[in-house]
Design an enzyme around this catalytic site. Sequence first.
Site, PDB file in Angstrom:
ATOM      1  N   LYS A 193      84.770  21.863  35.249  1.00 55.23           N
ATOM      2  CA  LYS A 193      84.094  20.621  34.845  1.00 55.23           C
ATOM      3  C   LYS A 193      83.987  20.527  33.316  1.00 55.23           C
ATOM      4  O   LYS A 193      84.176  19.459  32.729  1.00 55.23           O
ATOM      5  CB  LYS A 193      82.701  20.581  35.491  1.00 55.23           C
ATOM      6  CG  LYS A 193      81.778  19.491  35.004  1.00 55.23           C
ATOM      7  CD  LYS A 193      82.242  18.117  35.393  1.00 55.23           C
ATOM      8  CE  LYS A 193      81.347  17.051  34.776  1.00 55.23           C
ATOM      9  NZ  LYS A 193      81.861  15.702  34.957  1.00 55.23           N
ATOM     10  N   LEU A 237      70.433  17.483  38.052  1.00 51.67           N
ATOM     11  CA  LEU A 237      69.515  17.509  36.913  1.00 51.67           C
ATOM     12  C   LEU A 237      70.298  17.476  35.602  1.00 51.67           C
ATOM     13  O   LEU A 237      71.499  17.731  35.593  1.00 51.67           O
ATOM     14  CB  LEU A 237      68.651  18.769  37.008  1.00 51.67           C
ATOM     15  CG  LEU A 237      67.790  18.843  38.287  1.00 51.67           C
ATOM     16  CD1 LEU A 237      67.191  20.228  38.480  1.00 51.67           C
ATOM     17  CD2 LEU A 237      66.706  17.768  38.250  1.00 51.67           C
ATOM     18  N   PRO A 238      69.611  17.177  34.487  1.00 50.81           N
ATOM     19  CA  PRO A 238      70.354  16.975  33.238  1.00 50.81           C
ATOM     20  C   PRO A 238      71.123  18.210  32.725  1.00 50.81           C
ATOM     21  O   PRO A 238      72.317  18.106  32.449  1.00 50.81           O
ATOM     22  CB  PRO A 238      69.267  16.556  32.242  1.00 50.81           C
ATOM     23  CG  PRO A 238      68.154  16.005  33.072  1.00 50.81           C
ATOM     24  CD  PRO A 238      68.193  16.777  34.356  1.00 50.81           C
TER      25      PRO A 238
HETATM   26  P1  NAD Z   1      69.880  11.336  34.319  1.00 50.40           P
HETATM   27  O1  NAD Z   1      69.194  11.790  33.082  1.00 50.40           O
HETATM   28  O2  NAD Z   1      70.079   9.876  34.566  1.00 50.40           O
HETATM   29  O3  NAD Z   1      69.129  11.939  35.614  1.00 50.40           O
HETATM   30  C1  NAD Z   1      68.522  13.191  35.669  1.00 50.40           C
HETATM   31  C2  NAD Z   1      67.222  13.015  36.443  1.00 50.40           C
HETATM   32  O4  NAD Z   1      66.630  14.292  36.649  1.00 50.40           O
HETATM   33  C3  NAD Z   1      66.192  12.173  35.683  1.00 50.40           C
HETATM   34  O5  NAD Z   1      65.814  11.068  36.499  1.00 50.40           O
HETATM   35  C4  NAD Z   1      65.026  13.144  35.455  1.00 50.40           C
HETATM   36  O6  NAD Z   1      63.753  12.517  35.517  1.00 50.40           O
HETATM   37  C5  NAD Z   1      65.225  14.114  36.605  1.00 50.40           C
HETATM   38  N1  NAD Z   1      64.604  15.418  36.421  1.00 50.40           N
HETATM   39  C6  NAD Z   1      64.653  16.261  35.350  1.00 50.40           C
HETATM   40  N2  NAD Z   1      63.985  17.387  35.621  1.00 50.40           N
HETATM   41  C7  NAD Z   1      63.505  17.278  36.895  1.00 50.40           C
HETATM   42  C8  NAD Z   1      62.745  18.118  37.746  1.00 50.40           C
HETATM   43  N3  NAD Z   1      62.319  19.332  37.353  1.00 50.40           N
HETATM   44  N4  NAD Z   1      62.434  17.677  38.980  1.00 50.40           N
HETATM   45  C9  NAD Z   1      62.831  16.455  39.406  1.00 50.40           C
HETATM   46  N5  NAD Z   1      63.574  15.607  38.637  1.00 50.40           N
HETATM   47  C10 NAD Z   1      63.896  16.024  37.401  1.00 50.40           C
HETATM   48  O7  NAD Z   1      71.276  12.101  34.337  1.00 50.40           O
HETATM   49  P2  NAD Z   1      72.570  11.730  35.205  1.00 50.40           P
HETATM   50  O8  NAD Z   1      73.420  10.798  34.429  1.00 50.40           O
HETATM   51  O9  NAD Z   1      72.162  11.412  36.590  1.00 50.40           O
HETATM   52  O10 NAD Z   1      73.321  13.149  35.173  1.00 50.40           O
HETATM   53  C11 NAD Z   1      72.876  14.248  35.961  1.00 50.40           C
HETATM   54  C12 NAD Z   1      73.871  15.388  35.776  1.00 50.40           C
HETATM   55  O11 NAD Z   1      75.161  14.940  36.206  1.00 50.40           O
HETATM   56  C13 NAD Z   1      74.026  15.872  34.341  1.00 50.40           C
HETATM   57  O12 NAD Z   1      74.193  17.264  34.323  1.00 50.40           O
HETATM   58  C14 NAD Z   1      75.287  15.164  33.882  1.00 50.40           C
HETATM   59  O13 NAD Z   1      75.942  15.891  32.851  1.00 50.40           O
HETATM   60  C15 NAD Z   1      76.093  15.118  35.153  1.00 50.40           C
HETATM   61  N6  NAD Z   1      77.066  14.010  35.264  1.00 50.40           N
HETATM   62  C16 NAD Z   1      76.724  12.749  34.916  1.00 50.40           C
HETATM   63  C17 NAD Z   1      77.677  11.731  35.039  1.00 50.40           C
HETATM   64  C18 NAD Z   1      77.368  10.302  34.669  1.00 50.40           C
HETATM   65  O14 NAD Z   1      78.314   9.493  34.626  1.00 50.40           O
HETATM   66  N7  NAD Z   1      76.114   9.942  34.418  1.00 50.40           N
HETATM   67  C19 NAD Z   1      78.946  12.016  35.537  1.00 50.40           C
HETATM   68  C20 NAD Z   1      79.248  13.318  35.931  1.00 50.40           C
HETATM   69  C21 NAD Z   1      78.288  14.310  35.789  1.00 50.40           C
END
Ligand code: NAD
Length: 297
Positions: free
Chosen positions: A172, A66-67
């Site tokens: 992290k 999740l975000p």
């Molecule tokens: P994203 O915003 O693309 O995805 C998050 C998803 O969670 C969204 O699709 C949203 O609709 C969903 N969501 C939010 N609340 C929800 C709930 N209550 N129930 C169900 N779904 C819900 O973000 P991301 O890029 O996939 O990143 C996710 C996490 O990973 C973050 O914490 C980010 O910091 C971390 N991260 C991301 C990357 C990257 O390259 N994108 C790399 C390492 C870590």
Amino acid sequence: MSTNIVFIGLGNMGLPMAQNLVRAGHAVTGFDLLPASVQQFADGGGLVSDDQAAAIQAADIVITMLPASRHVLGAYLGDAGILAQARPGTLLIDCSTISTEAARQVGRAAEEKGMPMLDAPVSGGTAGATNGTLTFMVGGEESALAAARPCLEIMGKAIFHAGGSGCGQTVKICNNMLLGILMIGTSEAIRLGVANGLDAKVVSDVMAKSSGRNWTLEVYNPCPGVAENVPASRGYTGGFGVDLMLKDLGLAMESAEASGASIPLGALARTLYDMHSKAGSGGLDFSSIYRLQDTPA
Ligand code: NAD
């Protein structure tokens, strides 16, 4: 052996991670607030359900991606949260990047319910998620990590046990602060070369074989046209959003304040990503910080 897994959060990272678990033969039921993401998961062979509580109750493992902290606290705690729905003994793995304190809060609540829980944030970007080559930085009990390892090994290739609950998040946060700083430095260096008449690819290739070598230069080059299959080559779409980097630098500031550590470059990086976000780039990949320098000072 097929494991019954619930995966919550099918975003840029969660979707490919969950898809890798499906391809490995596990029964994975996916949930997201966005119907389009759920549909994409179903199209790739994932299971979907209208009844999240029932799916969680039947799960051996629940994984969340999740975000930010508030989404994780909301998903796990409260009357309709995961901890209220899962069976004791269910293994919980949160792969989101959140504050150390929030991870510990959820970890303590899970322990009270008899559910082993790991904070297991990742590094490696969307390419790592797609290719199953993520690095996991894990906090929690050794026994929980042993139980989670077969599953984590499908999604990643390096798994580090950083310490007890919350320690995965701490390492992290350190890593992402460094990443945010390096992306700005790489952008500045390429732009300096270009401003002095050099080709961006030449500057990048030379630095990649010299002492300025780093991941943002070699694997995730921020200058459009230098590398293929990176966000810079597709209008900075996909990848790791500016606002997520801003969140992580905020977590670094919180950790620094709590511990008394000095992070002047981390603070400056946060100011620059904040300016970039406020200029309307919050949804773009963080390598678009390369463009911030288009704005005359
Ligand atoms: P994203 O915003 O693309 O995805 C998050 C998803 O969670 C969204 O699709 C949203 O609709 C969903 N969501 C939010 N609340 C929800 C709930 N209550 N129930 C169900 N779904 C819900 O973000 P991301 O890029 O996939 O990143 C996710 C996490 O990973 C973050 O914490 C980010 O910091 C971390 N991260 C991301 C990357 C990257 O390259 N994108 C790399 C390492 C870590």
